[in-house]
Design an enzyme around this catalytic site. Structure first.
Site, PDB file in Angstrom:
ATOM      1  N   LYS A 163       0.819  -1.215   0.000  1.00  0.00           N
ATOM      2  CA  LYS A 163       0.000   0.000   0.000  1.00  0.00           C
ATOM      3  C   LYS A 163       0.851   1.263   0.000  1.00  0.00           C
ATOM      4  O   LYS A 163       0.408   2.317  -0.446  1.00  0.00           O
ATOM      5  CB  LYS A 163      -0.981  -0.026   1.155  1.00  0.00           C
TER       6      LYS A 163
HETATM    7  C1  LIG Z   1      -4.422  -4.535   1.123  1.00  0.00           C
HETATM    8  C2  LIG Z   1      -3.655  -5.795   1.018  1.00  0.00           C
HETATM    9  C3  LIG Z   1      -4.023  -6.817   0.115  1.00  0.00           C
HETATM   10  C4  LIG Z   1      -5.272  -6.736  -0.739  1.00  0.00           C
HETATM   11  O1  LIG Z   1      -5.184  -5.764  -1.735  1.00  0.00           O
HETATM   12  P1  LIG Z   1      -6.512  -5.259  -2.481  1.00  0.00           P
HETATM   13  O2  LIG Z   1      -6.073  -4.088  -3.280  1.00  0.00           O
HETATM   14  O3  LIG Z   1      -7.472  -4.889  -1.393  1.00  0.00           O
HETATM   15  O4  LIG Z   1      -7.020  -6.378  -3.310  1.00  0.00           O
HETATM   16  C5  LIG Z   1      -3.218  -7.941   0.019  1.00  0.00           C
HETATM   17  N1  LIG Z   1      -2.125  -8.082   0.794  1.00  0.00           N
HETATM   18  C6  LIG Z   1      -1.743  -7.128   1.675  1.00  0.00           C
HETATM   19  C7  LIG Z   1      -0.538  -7.350   2.506  1.00  0.00           C
HETATM   20  C8  LIG Z   1      -2.480  -5.946   1.818  1.00  0.00           C
HETATM   21  O5  LIG Z   1      -2.102  -5.008   2.699  1.00  0.00           O
END
Ligand SMILES: *Cc1c(COP(=O)(O)O)cnc(C)c1O
Length: 472
Positions: free
Chosen positions: A113
């Site tokens: 993120k």
């Molecule tokens: C947010 C997240 C996901 C999922 O991603 P999306 O964009 O919601 O599909 C997967 N793995 C980790 C470690 C995350 O923080």
């Protein structure tokens, strides 16, 4: 480039108008009026670019209301070796022939993120400065999103963050990561309740329109178009690293929850990136896997939403999924509205027609599912076989990727977090003697002084806290 809603409102908006927004006024999500197609000559030129310059090229196809020099300065300020660990920013790690990981988790909070949120922090500061405005971001988190938002917004002019988290329910690492921030514009509110209580308070405050306007409340949730756009860049960067010519194809496997990450892959493919398959990997919360297998999208209640060892994929509905469905339905806003606005609200389920379902193949999507046992096995096999330690979310991806890998098409699994964040499950998989390496800068994280404020699960108390900390 202008933007429209997925639910039929044809009002076109410019990038900076939707930058600070969540949903469109009609309840839909924003998408560009068309995806810019990248021709062969351009793709060939992009192969040689650094990550920040590639980011500039891609972003500038979607953003025409920030001067080019400013936009380039923003991407260069965001994607540095200092913040992301290497000049490559998203280096590939080979796992076995035909299968590699793309490292998206070397930013400040050790999860993917950061890739988008770090850019968002710079974009917000830039745009608010230009307008002479301020923004107070109110959010709820059970872990990854909140910390990524705080590390992106810390010290940024014009932005304050009020982040609600369930008191005593995050892992010690996650808690220390957020609570150790000493920046004055970051406010950690530990709510005496569970995550849903935090989310309910955020909703209640956002529905108090007078308060929202007076205190300039905003959010940074995963439906924000700028976040999704920032993620498109690493699909191109991964492709260039995995291939030597633009005649080759690759596939991506994406550990998925809210469909934000893999939706960026869909956008990259629509732009003409030679992607064969986009593999959606879910955990036990398989809302998406079920859709791609059956054509039925069924949101889950809380009694059917499991707490798993890949917690950032524990979702009951996938908030970005509507974007793909809008494209699948030939960009029919009225039909998208009838599925997401009416059918989902009343019945919690919809099924696309057989003709629509058949079209999914043309978009390259495949899917698979992984369980706690699969995660443990995959973490163990990857550590013992390849000497690579992966986190639980990435393990869901690797498990599904191994099932769907094809000869002659490199498979890139997106590494969405580092194992250091999930020590308990790593110990369960590998025993107490194997420790996930932690970046040196975080060695003493848990012993740092913490800055947070405990509040009851009460909207009025949170609103009063905001009043006390935002000068009118
Ligand atoms: C947010 C997240 C996901 C999922 O991603 P999306 O964009 O919601 O599909 C997967 N793995 C980790 C470690 C995350 O923080």
């Amino acid at each position: 480039m202008n933007y429209i809603s997925t639910r039929g409102d044809q009002t076109e908006r410019r990038f900076c108008e939707i930058l600070l927004e969540g949903l469109a006024p009609d309840g839909g999500l924003y998408l560009p009026v068309a995806y810019p197609r990248i021709d062969a000559a351009t793709l060939a030129r992009w192969r040689g670019l650094s990550y920040p310059d590639l980011a500039f090229e891609i972003l500038s196809r979607y953003i025409d209301d920030i001067p080019a020099d400013d936009l380039r300065a923003l991407t260069r300020k965001t994607y540095t070796a200092d913040v992301f660990g290497t000049e490559a920013i998203v280096p590939l790690k080979p796992l076995e022939p035909g299968l590699c990981l793309e490292s998206l988790s070397n930013g400040p909070t050790l999860a993917f993120k950061d890739m988008a949120m770090q850019l968002l922090g710079h974009l917000f500061e830039y745009e608010l400065g230009r307008r002479g405005e301020q923004l107070n971001i109110l959010g709820a988190t059970s872990g990854d999103t909140g910390s990524a938002a705080e590390y992106a917004m810390r010290g940024k002019a014009g932005v304050r963050v009020f982040m609600l988290s369930p008191h005593g329910r995050m892992s010690p690492f996650q808690q220390a990561q957020m609570f150790s921030l000493q920046d004055e514009n970051i406010h950690n509110l530990a709510v005496e309740g569970v995550f849903d209580d935090c989310q309910d308070i955020v909703k209640a405050v956002s529905n108090d329109l007078a308060f929202k306007r007076a205190y300039r409340i905003g959010t940074v949730n995963s439906i924000n178009w700028a976040r999704l756009l920032a993620q498109v860049v690493y699909y191109f960067a991964g492709y260039f690293q995995a291939t030597t010519s633009n005649d080759e194809q690759v596939s991506f496997t994406v550990p998925s929850g809210n469909f934000g990450n893999v939706c960026a892959g869909h956008v990259a493919r629509m732009m003409g990136l030679p992607v064969k398959h986009l593999v959606v990997a879910t955990n036990e919360n398989n809302v998406l896997e079920e859709f791609f297998r059956t054509g039925t999208y069924r949101v889950r209640g809380s009694s059917e939403t499991w707490e798993t060892s890949s917690p950032s994929m524990d979702i009951s509905k996938a908030s970005n999924f509507e974007r793909f469905v809008f494209d699948l339905l030939g960009r029919d806003g009225a039909r998208t509205k009838s599925l997401f606005g009416d059918a989902l609200r009343c019945e919690g389920v919809f099924t696309v027609s057989p003709e629509e379902f058949a079209r999914i193949q043309g978009y390259g999507f495949q899917s698979g599912r992984s369980t706690h046992t699969d995660r443990l096995q995959t973490i163990r096999a990857t550590y013992e076989g390849q000497g690579v330690l992966i986190d639980t979310h990435t393990a869901d991806g690797v498990k599904v990727a191994r099932e769907l890998c094809e000869d002659g098409v490199p498979m890139i699994v997106l590494e969405t977090a580092l194992p250091a964040k999930f020590e308990t499950t790593i110990a369960e998989a590998l025993g107490p003697d194997v420790h996930a390496p932690r970046p040196a800068a975080l060695a003493d994280l848990e012993s740092r002084p913490k800055r947070f404020h405990v509040v009851p699960a009460d909207t009025a108390v949170v609103q009063q806290y905001v009043r006390d900390h935002v000068p009118l």
